[in-house]
Design a protein around this motif. Structure first.
Motif, PDB file in Angstrom:
ATOM      1  N   PRO A 209       0.828  -1.208   0.000  1.00  0.00           N
ATOM      2  CA  PRO A 209       0.000   0.000   0.000  1.00  0.00           C
ATOM      3  C   PRO A 209       0.865   1.262   0.000  1.00  0.00           C
ATOM      4  O   PRO A 209       1.942   1.296   0.611  1.00  0.00           O
ATOM      5  CB  PRO A 209      -0.798  -0.121   1.306  1.00  0.00           C
ATOM      6  CG  PRO A 209      -0.758  -1.588   1.637  1.00  0.00           C
ATOM      7  CD  PRO A 209       0.587  -2.051   1.184  1.00  0.00           C
ATOM      8  N   ASP A 237       1.070  -3.796  -7.602  1.00  0.00           N
ATOM      9  CA  ASP A 237       0.004  -4.384  -6.787  1.00  0.00           C
ATOM     10  C   ASP A 237      -0.972  -5.233  -7.587  1.00  0.00           C
ATOM     11  O   ASP A 237      -1.858  -5.882  -7.016  1.00  0.00           O
ATOM     12  CB  ASP A 237      -0.763  -3.274  -6.060  1.00  0.00           C
ATOM     13  CG  ASP A 237       0.114  -2.512  -5.051  1.00  0.00           C
ATOM     14  OD1 ASP A 237       1.230  -2.976  -4.766  1.00  0.00           O
ATOM     15  OD2 ASP A 237      -0.333  -1.458  -4.559  1.00  0.00           O
ATOM     16  N   THR A 261      -8.483   7.389  -4.912  1.00  0.00           N
ATOM     17  CA  THR A 261      -8.271   6.092  -4.280  1.00  0.00           C
ATOM     18  C   THR A 261      -8.326   4.981  -5.320  1.00  0.00           C
ATOM     19  O   THR A 261      -9.198   4.981  -6.201  1.00  0.00           O
ATOM     20  CB  THR A 261      -9.343   5.827  -3.205  1.00  0.00           C
ATOM     21  OG1 THR A 261      -9.309   6.892  -2.238  1.00  0.00           O
ATOM     22  CG2 THR A 261      -9.084   4.500  -2.498  1.00  0.00           C
ATOM     23  N   ARG A 263      -8.395   0.748  -5.563  1.00  0.00           N
ATOM     24  CA  ARG A 263      -8.702  -0.417  -4.743  1.00  0.00           C
ATOM     25  C   ARG A 263      -8.409  -1.718  -5.495  1.00  0.00           C
ATOM     26  O   ARG A 263      -8.370  -1.746  -6.720  1.00  0.00           O
ATOM     27  CB  ARG A 263     -10.184  -0.391  -4.327  1.00  0.00           C
ATOM     28  CG  ARG A 263     -10.601   0.882  -3.597  1.00  0.00           C
ATOM     29  CD  ARG A 263     -12.067   0.828  -3.176  1.00  0.00           C
ATOM     30  NE  ARG A 263     -12.523   2.092  -2.651  1.00  0.00           N
ATOM     31  CZ  ARG A 263     -12.335   2.526  -1.412  1.00  0.00           C
ATOM     32  NH1 ARG A 263     -11.693   1.742  -0.553  1.00  0.00           N
ATOM     33  NH2 ARG A 263     -12.784   3.703  -1.023  1.00  0.00           N
ATOM     34  N   ASP A 264      -8.242  -2.785  -4.713  1.00  0.00           N
ATOM     35  CA  ASP A 264      -8.086  -4.093  -5.323  1.00  0.00           C
ATOM     36  C   ASP A 264      -9.460  -4.721  -5.566  1.00  0.00           C
ATOM     37  O   ASP A 264     -10.501  -4.107  -5.287  1.00  0.00           O
ATOM     38  CB  ASP A 264      -7.197  -4.994  -4.469  1.00  0.00           C
ATOM     39  CG  ASP A 264      -7.788  -5.278  -3.081  1.00  0.00           C
ATOM     40  OD1 ASP A 264      -8.992  -5.027  -2.868  1.00  0.00           O
ATOM     41  OD2 ASP A 264      -7.036  -5.767  -2.213  1.00  0.00           O
ATOM     42  N   ALA A 266     -11.032  -6.879  -4.018  1.00  0.00           N
ATOM     43  CA  ALA A 266     -11.816  -7.079  -2.797  1.00  0.00           C
ATOM     44  C   ALA A 266     -12.323  -5.769  -2.206  1.00  0.00           C
ATOM     45  O   ALA A 266     -12.997  -5.771  -1.180  1.00  0.00           O
ATOM     46  CB  ALA A 266     -10.971  -7.817  -1.772  1.00  0.00           C
ATOM     47  N   GLY A 267     -11.995  -4.651  -2.881  1.00  0.00           N
ATOM     48  CA  GLY A 267     -12.445  -3.348  -2.391  1.00  0.00           C
ATOM     49  C   GLY A 267     -11.520  -2.701  -1.388  1.00  0.00           C
ATOM     50  O   GLY A 267     -11.825  -1.628  -0.841  1.00  0.00           O
ATOM     51  N   GLN A 268     -10.348  -3.317  -1.142  1.00  0.00           N
ATOM     52  CA  GLN A 268      -9.374  -2.763  -0.203  1.00  0.00           C
ATOM     53  C   GLN A 268      -8.608  -1.610  -0.847  1.00  0.00           C
ATOM     54  O   GLN A 268      -8.088  -1.725  -1.956  1.00  0.00           O
ATOM     55  CB  GLN A 268      -8.396  -3.852   0.231  1.00  0.00           C
ATOM     56  CG  GLN A 268      -7.188  -3.368   1.009  1.00  0.00           C
ATOM     57  CD  GLN A 268      -7.488  -3.049   2.461  1.00  0.00           C
ATOM     58  OE1 GLN A 268      -8.613  -3.234   2.908  1.00  0.00           O
ATOM     59  NE2 GLN A 268      -6.506  -2.574   3.182  1.00  0.00           N
ATOM     60  N   SER A 269      -8.517  -0.489  -0.150  1.00  0.00           N
ATOM     61  CA  SER A 269      -7.739   0.645  -0.632  1.00  0.00           C
ATOM     62  C   SER A 269      -6.253   0.307  -0.590  1.00  0.00           C
ATOM     63  O   SER A 269      -5.710  -0.026   0.467  1.00  0.00           O
ATOM     64  CB  SER A 269      -8.014   1.879   0.240  1.00  0.00           C
ATOM     65  OG  SER A 269      -7.065   2.885  -0.013  1.00  0.00           O
ATOM     66  N   LEU A 270      -5.599   0.379  -1.757  1.00  0.00           N
ATOM     67  CA  LEU A 270      -4.170   0.100  -1.815  1.00  0.00           C
ATOM     68  C   LEU A 270      -3.340   1.351  -2.087  1.00  0.00           C
ATOM     69  O   LEU A 270      -2.193   1.455  -1.649  1.00  0.00           O
ATOM     70  CB  LEU A 270      -3.874  -0.944  -2.898  1.00  0.00           C
ATOM     71  CG  LEU A 270      -4.148  -2.402  -2.563  1.00  0.00           C
ATOM     72  CD1 LEU A 270      -3.792  -3.289  -3.745  1.00  0.00           C
ATOM     73  CD2 LEU A 270      -3.393  -2.842  -1.314  1.00  0.00           C
ATOM     74  N   ALA A 310      -4.273   1.307   8.790  1.00  0.00           N
ATOM     75  CA  ALA A 310      -5.213   0.463   8.054  1.00  0.00           C
ATOM     76  C   ALA A 310      -4.506  -0.578   7.208  1.00  0.00           C
ATOM     77  O   ALA A 310      -5.174  -1.418   6.584  1.00  0.00           O
ATOM     78  CB  ALA A 310      -6.111   1.334   7.175  1.00  0.00           C
ATOM     79  N   HIS A 311      -3.156  -0.534   7.185  1.00  0.00           N
ATOM     80  CA  HIS A 311      -2.419  -1.425   6.280  1.00  0.00           C
ATOM     81  C   HIS A 311      -1.225  -2.084   6.966  1.00  0.00           C
ATOM     82  O   HIS A 311      -0.065  -1.778   6.664  1.00  0.00           O
ATOM     83  CB  HIS A 311      -1.945  -0.649   5.054  1.00  0.00           C
ATOM     84  CG  HIS A 311      -3.058  -0.159   4.187  1.00  0.00           C
ATOM     85  ND1 HIS A 311      -3.618   1.102   4.322  1.00  0.00           N
ATOM     86  CD2 HIS A 311      -3.742  -0.769   3.184  1.00  0.00           C
ATOM     87  CE1 HIS A 311      -4.577   1.246   3.426  1.00  0.00           C
ATOM     88  NE2 HIS A 311      -4.674   0.127   2.730  1.00  0.00           N
TER      89      HIS A 311
END
Length: 314
Positions: A209, A237, A261, A263-264, A266-270, A310-311
């Motif tokens: 991230p 990523d 933003t 995201r991957d 899965a909706g995760q912010s990278l 968060a990461h």
């Protein structure tokens, strides 16, 4: 004689900083407070100093932040500019500030432009990683929550460190930095930089991230560089470089900015990218006590720490 004067000046400033911070905090627990030292290897010697918050307890793992200064700065000046020691006390983590040797670069820049300083186990990356590991050996550090940040030349090195040592640093924050194998002519695409970074990572490759800050009126680092950094990390990523969310913000009485933003699946912010309207080559939200502090910008240090929390590293 020059190094002696520099050492005495650093100690005086550190003592003053410690005094000012002590006024605002309760009596420290065991091992809390400022520390300093030097790391020596075949690649040279680098001084450093850091801060351990009063909430620290030996044996209880705590996050660690490695903070890299820019050109014409040093470790102490970057602490004052960024406020990282104060935030470490408030939010409960250890911070260390490596200091570039002026014999290695008279302007105090990290030598990111030398090929030897873009690889694991070589040059300045090896020195910075060595300082990181030395602090880990002296304090109880959460191995999943070691982070690296930097501004300007330090931002370029923070990017390099996360690529060369993805097994060490959980995430990175890059302020007015540059993509991997930085192309000052801006002819390299972010994807090309990402592919070079993937080759450097090798079997250690993982989704790292990253949070990016850039002023739209920066005359030192072209603002479009931030887009290349974002595309570089998207390539690493394994996500596309199309923004998943674009938000517009305003600092009360200060600058407006755009937050993008990525995201991957899965909706995760990278990846998060802050483009700050009208900001020059400065530290967003930095202390007015420094020439490089832009108090009208968003609080980059606290935003960075929110992102880092968060990461953790998987």
């Amino acid at each position: 004689m020059y190094e002696l004067r520099k050492s005495l000046r650093r100690r005086l400033i550190l003592a003053l900083a410690a005094l000012l911070l002590a006024v605002a905090i309760p009596s420290p627990s065991y091992a809390a407070g400022y520390f300093n030292g030097a790391y020596i290897s075949v690649f040279g010697t680098r001084d450093y100093h850091g801060y351990v918050p009063t909430s620290y307890r030996p044996g209880v793992a705590m996050p660690l932040l490695v903070a890299l200064h820019g050109c014409t700065e040093n470790d102490v000046g970057f602490e004052l500019l960024s406020g990282w020691a104060r935030i470490a006390e408030e939010r409960g983590f250890i911070v260390v500030f490596p200091d570039q040797n002026n014999f290695a670069n008279p302007a105090g820049c990290w030598n990111w432009f030398l090929g030897s300083n873009r690889h694991r186990g070589m040059g300045e990356p090896a020195l910075i990683a060595g300082i990181t590991n030395k602090v880990r050996s002296q304090y109880s550090v959460d191995a999943k929550r070691i982070y690296v940040t930097g501004v300007s030349a330090g931002g370029v090195m923070a990017n390099i460190m996360a690529i060369a040592y993805p097994d060490v640093y959980a995430a990175t924050s890059i302020l007015a930095g540059c993509e991997y194998d930085c192309d000052i002519l801006q002819q390299q695409s972010g994807a090309a930089a990402g592919n070079k970074a993937i080759a450097e990572m090798g079997s250690r490759r993982r989704a790292v991230p990253a949070i990016i800050f850039q002023g739209t009126a920066d005359l030192v680092v072209p603002p479009a560089t931030a887009d290349r950094i974002a595309a570089q990390w998207a390539t690493i990523d394994g996500i596309d470089a199309v923004a998943d969310q674009v938000e517009y913000g305003q600092v009360p009485g200060g600058r407006s900015y755009t937050r993008t933003t990525y995201r991957d699946a899965a909706g995760q912010s990278l990846i998060e990218q802050y483009m700050i309207d009208g900001a020059g080559h400065a530290y967003p939200g930095g202390c007015a006590c420094s020439l490089y502090g832009d108090t009208s910008g968003p609080d980059a240090s606290n935003l960075t720490w929110d992102f880092f929390l968060a990461h953790p590293k998987p």
